[in-house]
Scaffold this active site. Sequence first.
Site, short mmCIF file in Angstrom:
data_model
loop_
_atom_site.label_atom_id
_atom_site.label_comp_id
_atom_site.label_asym_id
_atom_site.label_seq_id
_atom_site.Cartn_x
_atom_site.Cartn_y
_atom_site.Cartn_z
N GLN A 141 8.57 -41.17 -42.50
CA GLN A 141 8.51 -41.76 -43.84
C GLN A 141 8.33 -40.68 -44.90
OE1 GLN A 141 5.05 -44.22 -44.64
NE2 GLN A 141 4.01 -43.48 -42.81
N TYR A 143 7.26 -40.57 -48.31
CA TYR A 143 6.55 -41.28 -49.37
C TYR A 143 5.79 -40.32 -50.27
CZ TYR A 143 7.20 -46.04 -47.46
OH TYR A 143 7.71 -47.23 -47.06
N SER A 144 4.69 -39.74 -49.74
CA SER A 144 3.78 -38.95 -50.56
C SER A 144 4.45 -37.69 -51.11
CB SER A 144 2.55 -38.53 -49.74
OG SER A 144 1.81 -39.66 -49.35
N SER A 178 4.91 -36.91 -41.07
CA SER A 178 4.79 -36.75 -39.61
C SER A 178 6.16 -36.82 -38.97
CB SER A 178 3.91 -37.86 -39.03
OG SER A 178 2.66 -37.91 -39.68
N GLU A 261 1.84 -50.52 -41.80
CA GLU A 261 1.25 -49.24 -41.41
C GLU A 261 -0.26 -49.36 -41.22
OE1 GLU A 261 1.27 -44.58 -42.86
OE2 GLU A 261 1.31 -46.15 -44.38
#
Length: 419
Positions: A141, A143-144, A178, A261
């Site tokens: 993912q 996202y951040s 990750s 999640e």
Amino acid sequence: MELQDTPELAAFRAEARAWLDENAPAFSGRVKHRLHNESADSPEEYEAAERASVAAAGAWQARLRAGGWAAVSWPEAFGGRGGTPAQEAVFAEECERFDVSVGPLMVGLKMVGPTLMRHGTRAQCAEHLPPLLNGERVWCQLYSEPGAGSDLAGLRTRAVRDEATGDWIVTGQKVWTSSAPVADWAILLARTNVDVPKHQGITYFLLDMRTPGIEVRPLRQMNGSYHFNEVFLDEVRVPASNVVGEVDAGWKVVHTTLAAERAMIGGGGGEKARLLVELARSLGRLDDPLVRQHIAEVFTLDEVLRFLGLRMRAAIARGVPPGPEGSIMKLLVARRAHRAAEAALAIEGAHGLLLGADAPQEGAWQQQLLSAQGLRIGGGTDFIQLNTIAERILGLPRQRHPDKDVPFRTLTEQRNGDA
């Protein structure tokens, strides 16, 4: 039959146990998933081990698919077994008797799959769900960002439409990703409109990680792991067909993924107290009253999490999707990981200063203590979970957000001016 099993669940458990007894031993011990609490001498070593664990997890997932156990609670229309969340939980409990895992595939199975089933097109489901069920595709993912962690809606990665082709051109930076080096696909959030408030201009994309313009840089953690990565996107082309939901309306899709999640993180970890008992017994400290007190505290957290899991599964069985209750479980899982590691090192005494092969259980608890802080950040920080619990469960007043209705372009100009 377990105490909480209905007669129907007991029959399901017996069926699952019989199948696992016949099939799991051949795969047991083959999957050693590289978690964020495992160290490596180099990024290359970590990636090689992670790829090996992906291959082993894929083989086990393929066996599950062949046996009809690949996605117990997914609807049959999407290739699942069509069972209940309670049955899925029972099957997971029975799998814990064996050293088998689909850990490297969890982002896809637990987050991407449910999101696509709810928001994706038929074509997107047809393209991505079968490889997930077969263990053929790893997801991450994106996202951040360096400036958008807890305030995820403040992300600055831009996606601009190519009017000639309809594709989107994405440029930006993501962090704390990750499995990025081994991932085949990613779920990506990017800003597609800067002239509306920040939550309203975000679009949710599916990204092929082999697309030109993507660079992955491993991040060294304090425990020697390379679990997390930075990902740089330089004019990466994403087809318009890879938009999930509507353009500029990705925040609604994000909620589905984040809820999944938190439920995934909150449902993980197994029973820590049992492991502590085994450690204390091996070191001859099981009769020490202070050791027993440490174990009792962790056992309490184990039981609270178990009952919260049963409550959540009962709600899901009634048709209620995962909600803010997942924040409680996610919060407690992070707290338990920290308390359990502290308890383990207290049990080990002076041996707790050792690492690796010199330490009890090859330093597993030392690594967990160093990595426990990551659980308090990933999937939403402890403070984010506390805010969610306060506002959506306790009904307390929402925190004021003065920038909520301000166009993102204005926010960016103000920040640049302050700089």
